[in-house]
Design a protein around this motif. Structure first.
Motif: not given
Length: 61
Positions: A47-50, A53-57
């Motif tokens: 969850l933290i990884s997703v 990644g979403f925030l970076l995107t």
């Protein structure tokens, strides 16, 4: 869109391949630590990884 998706997938594969290429023992040790984690802990890491990644995107736009 298709080109962007393929480029993103290619970058993920490059980044994922760097650790086993450059530091195979550290990569192996990391996976041995992950094996002993409970399902809930692994899901939290996912969850933290997703979310990361979403925030970076979102911030890269």
């Amino acid at each position: 869109m298709k080109d962007s998706l393929l480029t993103a997938l290619g970058l993920v594969l490059i980044i994922e391949g760097l650790l086993p290429l450059l530091m195979p023992q550290a990569w192996r040790d990391t996976f041995q630590r992950l094996i002993v984690l409970k399902d809930g802990q692994l899901r939290f890491i996912g969850l933290i990884s997703v979310l990361g990644g979403f925030l970076l995107t979102m911030f890269s736009r």
